[in-house]
Write a protein that holds these residues in place. Structure first.
Motif, mmCIF file in Angstrom:
data_model
loop_
_atom_site.group_PDB
_atom_site.id
_atom_site.type_symbol
_atom_site.label_atom_id
_atom_site.label_comp_id
_atom_site.label_asym_id
_atom_site.label_seq_id
_atom_site.Cartn_x
_atom_site.Cartn_y
_atom_site.Cartn_z
ATOM 1 N N GLN A 25 0.850 -1.182 0.000
ATOM 2 C CA GLN A 25 0.000 0.000 0.000
ATOM 3 C C GLN A 25 0.893 1.241 0.000
ATOM 4 O O GLN A 25 1.832 1.351 0.793
ATOM 5 N N VAL A 26 0.602 2.162 -0.899
ATOM 6 C CA VAL A 26 1.408 3.376 -1.026
ATOM 7 C C VAL A 26 0.498 4.581 -1.205
ATOM 8 O O VAL A 26 -0.667 4.455 -1.591
ATOM 9 N N THR A 27 1.067 5.749 -0.921
ATOM 10 C CA THR A 27 0.424 7.007 -1.284
ATOM 11 C C THR A 27 1.347 7.751 -2.239
ATOM 12 O O THR A 27 2.515 7.989 -1.915
ATOM 13 N N LEU A 28 0.825 8.072 -3.400
ATOM 14 C CA LEU A 28 1.552 8.841 -4.415
ATOM 15 C C LEU A 28 1.029 10.266 -4.397
ATOM 16 O O LEU A 28 -0.176 10.493 -4.595
ATOM 17 N N THR A 29 1.917 11.227 -4.134
ATOM 18 C CA THR A 29 1.557 12.639 -4.151
ATOM 19 C C THR A 29 2.403 13.343 -5.198
ATOM 20 O O THR A 29 3.635 13.337 -5.114
ATOM 21 N N VAL A 30 1.740 13.927 -6.176
ATOM 22 C CA VAL A 30 2.427 14.660 -7.237
ATOM 23 C C VAL A 30 2.080 16.132 -7.078
ATOM 24 O O VAL A 30 0.936 16.547 -7.286
ATOM 25 N N ALA A 31 3.068 16.895 -6.650
ATOM 26 C CA ALA A 31 2.895 18.332 -6.447
ATOM 27 C C ALA A 31 4.163 19.027 -6.938
ATOM 28 O O ALA A 31 4.665 18.684 -8.006
ATOM 29 N N ASP A 32 4.677 19.987 -6.160
ATOM 30 C CA ASP A 32 5.937 20.625 -6.540
ATOM 31 C C ASP A 32 7.065 19.602 -6.598
ATOM 32 O O ASP A 32 8.013 19.733 -7.372
ATOM 33 N N THR A 33 6.985 18.616 -5.723
ATOM 34 C CA THR A 33 7.844 17.432 -5.790
ATOM 35 C C THR A 33 6.942 16.212 -5.816
ATOM 36 O O THR A 33 5.737 16.304 -5.571
ATOM 37 N N VAL A 34 7.540 15.055 -6.109
ATOM 38 C CA VAL A 34 6.796 13.788 -6.114
ATOM 39 C C VAL A 34 7.184 13.011 -4.855
ATOM 40 O O VAL A 34 8.369 12.848 -4.563
ATOM 41 N N THR A 35 6.187 12.547 -4.120
ATOM 42 C CA THR A 35 6.421 11.747 -2.929
ATOM 43 C C THR A 35 5.723 10.406 -3.085
ATOM 44 O O THR A 35 4.537 10.350 -3.409
ATOM 45 N N LEU A 36 6.475 9.332 -2.852
ATOM 46 C CA LEU A 36 5.906 7.991 -2.837
ATOM 47 C C LEU A 36 6.172 7.417 -1.461
ATOM 48 O O LEU A 36 7.325 7.134 -1.106
ATOM 49 N N GLN A 37 5.104 7.229 -0.683
ATOM 50 C CA GLN A 37 5.215 6.746 0.687
ATOM 51 C C GLN A 37 4.642 5.341 0.791
ATOM 52 O O GLN A 37 3.516 5.095 0.360
ATOM 53 N N PHE A 38 5.415 4.431 1.403
ATOM 54 C CA PHE A 38 4.956 3.063 1.625
ATOM 55 C C PHE A 38 4.359 2.948 3.023
ATOM 56 O O PHE A 38 4.872 3.514 3.985
ATOM 57 N N HIS A 39 3.263 2.178 3.112
ATOM 58 C CA HIS A 39 2.558 2.020 4.386
ATOM 59 C C HIS A 39 2.689 0.583 4.881
ATOM 60 O O HIS A 39 2.703 -0.362 4.080
ATOM 61 N N ALA A 40 2.738 0.420 6.178
ATOM 62 C CA ALA A 40 2.804 -0.907 6.789
ATOM 63 C C ALA A 40 1.477 -1.622 6.594
ATOM 64 O O ALA A 40 0.421 -1.005 6.545
#
Length: 302
Positions: free
Chosen positions: A287-302
């Motif tokens: 499970q991840v959250t992808l945030t595309v804004a001024d930068t790109v963040t890909l966060q993995f969730h437990a």
């Protein structure tokens, strides 16, 4: 997707098996991977046919299958590193048991043709790691950013990646199951029990040596089969070794931008994954959250 199994984290001293389920590999890359694994505090175990050669493969189908199953069933082996891709994993798929993989869940590591093994793992309900292999470990050593991230994942530390913006990015945020890998390999598995592309909400894609029109054809396959209209986000990795632009004037990025224009989803271009030195490990089925804004963040969730 149903609940997926995360294999148990490794502790220092655990064994990591190295197998060659596809093409044959230069033995020195296996030796270099062994050195890196040992430097990180783990015990490398080289499979019987890992350094072998049978035509373009490391061994016969039976030999390559036996090496995988031996590593899978060995309770002392806590992770399986594929030495390289190439071609040949598809030979093994019909002989694999989903129950067997789930009952012996352990981390599988690799990319390129190994995408087909990731498909088998996720189809069995087990997460796996899309990451660099023996050549990278040999050439870049244990201080390399991607290698450090890989061994952190193996020890239970989930990553969060941040990458620069790209002119073609589509902003937004999406949370879901991450799947993907090599386009040509995974498109060859569409509509089979190993269809990895249809199992995720957030896709990542990469390839090497495929011309723009061929990747476009694959994306049309995903569009017409209903995969693209259903996803929540797209991560466009690195595409390498092709004519850029192609005979029709498109760069790879221009073509992909055009293909995803109809969909109201976040899209991140030029993400560090693929047949490149900066190939950051991604967890298939996580499970991840992808945030595309001024930068790109890909966060993995437990």
């Amino acid at each position: 997707m149903e609940q997926i199994i995360f294999p148990s984290p490794l502790t220092k001293g655990d064994k990591i098996a190295i197998i060659s389920p596809a093409s044959h590999i230069l033995p020195e890359y296996v030796d270099g991977a062994c050195q890196a694994i040992a430097q990180m505090g783990f015990q490398p175990v080289v499979s019987t046919h890992c350094k072998g050669q049978c035509g373009g493969y490391s061994g016969t189908i039976e030999q390559r299958l036996a090496d995988f199953l031996e590593a899978l069933h060995n309770p002392e082996v806590k992770a399986i590193l594929c030495s390289r891709g190439g071609y040949g994993v598809v030979h093994l798929l019909e002989y694999l048991s989903a129950d067997d993989i789930a009952e012996n869940a352990k981390w599988l590591i690799g990319f390129s043709d190994i995408s087909a093994l990731h498909a088998a793992m996720v189809a069995s309900g087990v997460a796996s790691i899309h990451a660099s292999m023996a050549k990278h470990l040999t050439q870049f050593g244990v201080d390399d950013e991607a290698t450090v991230a890989l061994f952190n994942i193996l020890q239970g530390k989930l990553p969060t990646y941040q990458t620069p913006s790209h002119a073609f990015n589509k902003p937004g945020t999406a949370t879901g199951t991450l799947t993907g890998g090599n386009m040509a390999v995974l498109c060859g598995l569409l509509d089979t029990e190993f269809d990895l592309l249809s199992r995720g909400d957030i896709l990542f894609i990469e390839d090497v040596g495929e011309e723009v029109y061929k990747i476009e054809r694959m994306l049309y396959n995903l569009r017409l089969s209903g995969v693209l209209p259903m996803i929540k986000g797209l991560i466009v990795g690195r595409f390498t070794d092709y004519r850029n632009p192609d005979g029709n004037g498109d760069s790879m990025e221009q073509m992909v931008k055009r293909m995803v224009e109809p969909y109201d989803i976040p899209v991140a271009f030029d993400f560090p994954v693929g047949h490149v030195d900066e190939n950051m490990p991604l967890i298939e089925g996580a499970q991840v959250t992808l945030t595309v804004a001024d930068t790109v963040t890909l966060q993995f969730h437990a």
